[in-house]
Design a protein around this motif. Structure first.
Motif, PDB file in Angstrom:
ATOM      1  N   TRP A  78     -26.638   7.527  56.767  1.00  0.00           N
ATOM      2  CA  TRP A  78     -28.053   7.507  56.386  1.00  0.00           C
ATOM      3  C   TRP A  78     -28.548   6.069  56.462  1.00  0.00           C
ATOM      4  CZ3 TRP A  78     -31.520  11.171  56.090  1.00  0.00           C
ATOM      5  CH2 TRP A  78     -32.735  10.941  55.436  1.00  0.00           C
ATOM      6  N   PRO A  79     -29.818   5.838  56.832  1.00  0.00           N
ATOM      7  CA  PRO A  79     -30.278   4.468  57.059  1.00  0.00           C
ATOM      8  C   PRO A  79     -30.435   3.610  55.804  1.00  0.00           C
ATOM      9  CG  PRO A  79     -32.076   6.034  57.386  1.00  0.00           C
ATOM     10  CD  PRO A  79     -30.824   6.844  57.257  1.00  0.00           C
ATOM     11  N   SER A  80     -30.759   4.204  54.661  1.00  0.00           N
ATOM     12  CA  SER A  80     -30.944   3.411  53.443  1.00  0.00           C
ATOM     13  C   SER A  80     -29.607   2.918  52.903  1.00  0.00           C
ATOM     14  CB  SER A  80     -31.648   4.237  52.370  1.00  0.00           C
ATOM     15  OG  SER A  80     -32.914   4.669  52.812  1.00  0.00           O
ATOM     16  N   ASP A  81     -29.643   1.792  52.207  1.00  0.00           N
ATOM     17  CA  ASP A  81     -28.424   1.271  51.590  1.00  0.00           C
ATOM     18  C   ASP A  81     -27.954   2.224  50.485  1.00  0.00           C
ATOM     19  OD1 ASP A  81     -28.518  -0.879  53.245  1.00  0.00           O
ATOM     20  OD2 ASP A  81     -29.148  -2.328  51.725  1.00  0.00           O
ATOM     21  N   VAL A  82     -26.652   2.468  50.450  1.00  0.00           N
ATOM     22  CA  VAL A  82     -26.064   3.382  49.466  1.00  0.00           C
ATOM     23  C   VAL A  82     -25.275   2.561  48.455  1.00  0.00           C
ATOM     24  CG1 VAL A  82     -24.574   5.376  49.092  1.00  0.00           C
ATOM     25  CG2 VAL A  82     -25.911   5.199  51.205  1.00  0.00           C
ATOM     26  N   GLU A  83     -25.684   2.635  47.196  1.00  0.00           N
ATOM     27  CA  GLU A  83     -25.006   1.892  46.133  1.00  0.00           C
ATOM     28  C   GLU A  83     -24.428   2.809  45.060  1.00  0.00           C
ATOM     29  OE1 GLU A  83     -27.869  -0.810  44.598  1.00  0.00           O
ATOM     30  OE2 GLU A  83     -27.949  -2.039  46.431  1.00  0.00           O
ATOM     31  N   TRP A  84     -24.765   4.092  45.110  1.00  0.00           N
ATOM     32  CA  TRP A  84     -24.344   5.032  44.079  1.00  0.00           C
ATOM     33  C   TRP A  84     -23.584   6.190  44.721  1.00  0.00           C
ATOM     34  CZ3 TRP A  84     -25.400   3.741  39.058  1.00  0.00           C
ATOM     35  CH2 TRP A  84     -26.360   2.744  38.865  1.00  0.00           C
ATOM     36  N   PHE A  85     -22.554   6.640  44.006  1.00  0.00           N
ATOM     37  CA  PHE A  85     -21.746   7.758  44.493  1.00  0.00           C
ATOM     38  C   PHE A  85     -21.483   8.720  43.343  1.00  0.00           C
ATOM     39  CE2 PHE A  85     -20.868   4.198  47.205  1.00  0.00           C
ATOM     40  CZ  PHE A  85     -20.814   4.738  48.475  1.00  0.00           C
ATOM     41  N   SER A  86     -21.660   9.992  43.642  1.00  0.00           N
ATOM     42  CA  SER A  86     -21.333  11.034  42.674  1.00  0.00           C
ATOM     43  C   SER A  86     -19.868  11.419  42.847  1.00  0.00           C
ATOM     44  CB  SER A  86     -22.230  12.243  42.893  1.00  0.00           C
ATOM     45  OG  SER A  86     -21.832  13.313  42.068  1.00  0.00           O
ATOM     46  N   TYR A  98     -16.049  11.800  46.483  1.00  0.00           N
ATOM     47  CA  TYR A  98     -17.070  10.777  46.295  1.00  0.00           C
ATOM     48  C   TYR A  98     -18.199  11.070  47.280  1.00  0.00           C
ATOM     49  CZ  TYR A  98     -13.452   8.290  43.720  1.00  0.00           C
ATOM     50  OH  TYR A  98     -12.476   7.949  42.816  1.00  0.00           O
ATOM     51  N   LEU A  99     -19.359  11.398  46.745  1.00  0.00           N
ATOM     52  CA  LEU A  99     -20.495  11.799  47.573  1.00  0.00           C
ATOM     53  C   LEU A  99     -21.618  10.781  47.449  1.00  0.00           C
ATOM     54  CD1 LEU A  99     -20.245  15.479  46.470  1.00  0.00           C
ATOM     55  CD2 LEU A  99     -19.899  14.706  48.815  1.00  0.00           C
ATOM     56  N   PRO A 100     -22.119  10.271  48.581  1.00  0.00           N
ATOM     57  CA  PRO A 100     -23.179   9.251  48.523  1.00  0.00           C
ATOM     58  C   PRO A 100     -24.469   9.798  47.931  1.00  0.00           C
ATOM     59  CG  PRO A 100     -22.832  10.009  50.774  1.00  0.00           C
ATOM     60  CD  PRO A 100     -21.751  10.641  49.959  1.00  0.00           C
ATOM     61  N   ILE A 101     -25.133   8.966  47.136  1.00  0.00           N
ATOM     62  CA  ILE A 101     -26.463   9.281  46.612  1.00  0.00           C
ATOM     63  C   ILE A 101     -27.400   8.171  47.060  1.00  0.00           C
ATOM     64  CG2 ILE A 101     -27.879   9.611  44.556  1.00  0.00           C
ATOM     65  CD1 ILE A 101     -25.550  10.819  43.157  1.00  0.00           C
ATOM     66  N   THR A 102     -28.341   8.521  47.906  1.00  0.00           N
ATOM     67  CA  THR A 102     -29.274   7.552  48.459  1.00  0.00           C
ATOM     68  C   THR A 102     -30.528   7.464  47.593  1.00  0.00           C
ATOM     69  OG1 THR A 102     -30.420   9.203  49.803  1.00  0.00           O
ATOM     70  CG2 THR A 102     -28.445   8.179  50.765  1.00  0.00           C
ATOM     71  N   PRO A 103     -31.327   6.425  47.775  1.00  0.00           N
ATOM     72  CA  PRO A 103     -32.601   6.367  47.034  1.00  0.00           C
ATOM     73  C   PRO A 103     -33.480   7.582  47.296  1.00  0.00           C
ATOM     74  CG  PRO A 103     -32.108   4.240  48.040  1.00  0.00           C
ATOM     75  CD  PRO A 103     -31.086   5.198  48.563  1.00  0.00           C
ATOM     76  N   GLU A 104     -33.469   8.081  48.545  1.00  0.00           N
ATOM     77  CA  GLU A 104     -34.283   9.250  48.884  1.00  0.00           C
ATOM     78  C   GLU A 104     -33.786  10.503  48.176  1.00  0.00           C
ATOM     79  OE1 GLU A 104     -34.776   6.254  52.103  1.00  0.00           O
ATOM     80  OE2 GLU A 104     -33.057   7.072  51.025  1.00  0.00           O
TER      81      GLU A 104
END
Length: 498
Positions: A78-86, A98-104
Motif C-alpha cells: 500500500w502506498p501510505s506509510d505503515v506504522e501500526w500492525f494488528s 501481524y496485519l498492517p493497519i494503514t491511515p486509510e
C-alpha cells in the motif's frame, strides 16, 4: 450522523456501483506499489482481469510482503506509510499474525465502522439517551514492533484504534486510555472494575467473554444483584468476535434483566470492519458495509478446495448459500482469504450472517483455536508421555451463570499415556504456547478453565462414525467444532455403552 445515514442509504440503493468504485480506487491507489507493479495494476480494467491475474492469498502467501513492511520497508502492499500492525492468532506457521493497519484503513474502515454502529443504533432507537452517559470498551495492549527497532507498534486491533482516537473521545468513553491499554489483565480488571463501576455507563462495546469477567467483578465488589443496580441508564451491548447466541440468555437474566436493553451485533476483525446489524429485530443478520475501502468477493464453499476456486462478486451471490469471504482492502490485503464463511440473508440491501469458518475451529470465547494448533498440542503431549492417539474431537463448554467456560476433549488412544494428568497438562500448556489468544483467555483461569478431558475406549470413534453413516476413507472425524453437537453425540454413545 445524519449525513452518514444518507451515505448508508446510498450504498444500500446502489451496492454494485459503490463496490465497483471501491475496486477501481484500490487499484488506482496501489498501482505503483511493489505489489501493484508485480501484478500490473495499471493495465487492469475489469474485475475479471483482476481475478485472473491476482491469486487468492492466505496469510502465509502474503507474509513475505508483510514481513518486509514489518521490517520498515514502505510502498510494498500500500502506498501510505505503515506504522501500526494488528496482532492476532490463527496462522499455521507462527504463534501470531501481524496485519498492517494503514491511515486509510483506520479512518475509512475502523473508525467509520464505529461511527456507523451508533448511527444505525440511533436510527433504530430514535429516543436514545445513550450519549448522555459513557461507552465502556475493553482494549487490548500495544508493544513495540519486534521486527523494527526504529519504530512502529503492534497490538490488538482494539488497542490500535484506541491509541489513535482523538483526545475528545476520552470524554465519552471509559476507562481512561492508560487503563484500557494495560497489558496485565488482572491489574487492568481491578482498575476497570473500580473506575467503571462508578461511571454512568450507557453502552458497552466488547467481546462477550471478557465482558462477563468484568461484569462479574463489578457486581461482586458492589454487592449488586444485577448490573442495572449499578448502571440504571444502560441501553446497549454492542458485541462481536464470537457467536452471541450462547450468551444471550445469561446477559438477559443475570446482567441486564430488562427488555429495554438492546443487543447489537457487529462483524469486525483485525483485517477490517465488515458488517453491522441494522435491523434489531433480526439477531445475527448484519448489513454488509460497502464503502469502507474493502472490495468483496465470495467463493462458494464447494469450490474452496479446488486448485483455482472461482470467486463471484456481489451481483452474482445467491441467498442462503455458504461463501468463503475474500477481501481486497485499503490496508494492502489483496484477495485475502479471511477464513470466515457467510450466508446472504437478503439482497438489495445485502445482509449477511456468519456461518462458520473455512476450517474446523473453536472460537466460542475469542480464542480462535484452529486444527493446526490442536494437532501440535496433541502431538507434543503424546511425545512426552509415550502415547499414541487414534482420534480426537474437541468443542466448547459455554459459560453459564456462576461458571466459567472451557474446552472439552474426547480422545481415543491406541497406546495410553504413561501419566494421564501429565498428558492433559502438557496439551493445555502447548496450546497456550502456540496460540496467543487461547493463552490470554487461560491466564490464571480468568476466562477459561483448564480443559475437561475424556479418555474413551478403543473403537469409540469407529462406532460413532458408523452410527452416523460416515465410515470410509472419504469421511474424517471432525477435530474441532464451535458447537457441542459432536461432543454430546460421542459422550452419549459412550455412556450408553457403559
Amino acid at each position: 450522523m445524519k449525513r452518514r445515514a444518507e451515505r448508508i442509504e446510498h450504498f444500500k440503493a446502489n451496492p454494485i456501483e459503490v463496490q465497483y468504485k471501491v475496486f477501481h480506487d484500490l487499484l488506482e491507489a496501489s498501482r505503483y506499489t511493489d505489489w501493484g507493479r508485480k501484478y500490473r495494476y495499471d493495465s487492469i480494467q475489469t474485475i475479471k482481469q483482476y481475478q485472473e491475474r491476482v491469486p487468492i492469498s492466505s496469510y502465509e502467501d502474503l507474509y513475505p510482503s508483510i514481513e518486509r513492511v514489518l521490517h520498515g520497508d514502505q510502498n510494498v502492499l500500500w502506498p501510505s506509510d505503515v506504522e501500526w500492525f494488528s496482532k492476532s492468532s490463527g496462522t499455521t506457521n507462527a504463534r501470531s499474525k501481524y496485519l498492517p493497519i494503514t491511515p486509510e484503513s483506520l479512518e475509512e474502515c475502523h473508525y467509520r465502522g464505529g461511527r456507523d454502529v451508533m448511527t444505525l443504533y440511533a436510527q433504530n432507537r430514535p429516543g436514545t439517551l445513550v450519549f448522555e452517559g459513557k461507552g465502556l470498551s475493553i482494549g487490548g495492549s500495544l508493544h513495540d514492533n519486534p521486527f523494527n527497532s526504529e519504530g512502529g507498534m503492534v497490538g490488538d486491533v482494539s488497542a490500535v484504534i484506541m491509541r489513535n482516537l482523538p483526545a475528545w473521545a476520552d470524554y465519552i468513553r471509559t476507562p481512561p486510555i492508560d487503563i484500557a491499554l494495560m497489558d496485565k489483565w488482572e491489574e487492568k480488571l481491578v482498575k476497570m472494575a473500580e473506575i467503571c463501576g462508578n461511571e454512568n455507563v450507557t453502552s458497552i462495546l466488547g467481546v462477550p467473554t471478557w465482558t462477563i469477567v468484568l461484569l462479574d467483578r463489578i457486581m461482586e465488589e458492589r454487592g449488586a444483584q444485577h448490573m442495572l443496580d449499578i448502571w440504571p441508564n444502560f441501553e446497549v451491548f454492542i458485541h462481536g468476535a464470537v457467536a452471541f447466541q450462547p450468551y444471550r440468555e445469561l446477559f438477559m437474566k443475570k446482567y441486564f434483566p430488562s427488555d429495554k436493553v438492546t443487543y447489537m451485533e457487529t462483524y469486525n476483525a483485525s483485517e477490517g470492519f465488515f458488517a453491522v446489524q441494522d435491523d434489531l429485530a433480526h439477531p445475527g443478520e448484519m448489513l454488509l458495509m460497502l464503502d469502507y475501502g474493502i472490495f468483496y468477493e465470495f467463493v462458494p464453499v464447494e469450490e474452496w478446495d479446488k486448485p483455482h476456486p472461482k470467486a463471484v462478486t456481489l451481483d452474482e451471490v445467491e441467498l442462503d448459500k455458504n461463501y468463503a469471504l475474500i477481501i481486497s482492502t485499503n490496508s494492502g490485503l489483496w484477495r485475502y482469504q479471511i477464513g470466515d464463511t457467510i450466508k446472504f440473508t437478503s439482497k438489495y440491501p445485502f445482509r449477511i450472517k456468519i456461518s462458520g469458518r473455512t476450517k474446523h475451529f473453536i472460537n466460542a470465547f475469542g480464542e480462535e483455536v484452529i486444527i493446526e494448533n490442536a494437532d501440535e498440542a496433541v502431538t507434543f503431549a503424546c511425545e512426552n508421555t509415550g502415547a499414541v492417539i487414534n482420534d480426537y474431537t474437541a468443542g466448547p463448554v459455554y459459560m453459564d451463570d456462576g461458571s466459567k467456560g472451557r474446552h472439552e476433549w474426547v480422545i481415543e488412544f491406541s497406546t495410553a499415556p504413561s501419566d494421564w494428568q501429565k498428558f492433559c497438562h502438557l496439551l493445555d500448556k502447548r496450546l497456550r504456547e502456540v496460540n496467543s489468544d487461547y493463552d490470554a483467555k487461560r491466564y490464571q483461569d480468568l476466562a477459561l478453565l483448564a480443559p475437561l478431558m475424556h479418555n474413551v475406549p478403543s473403537g469409540t470413534f469407529y462406532e460413532w462414525m458408523g452410527r452416523r453413516g460416515k465410515l470410509g476413507g472419504q469421511n474424517k472425524v471432525p477435530r474441532l467444532s464451535n458447537s457441542r453437537e459432536y461432543l454430546e453425540g460421542i459422550l452419549q454413545m459412550v455412556y450408553q455403552m457403559e
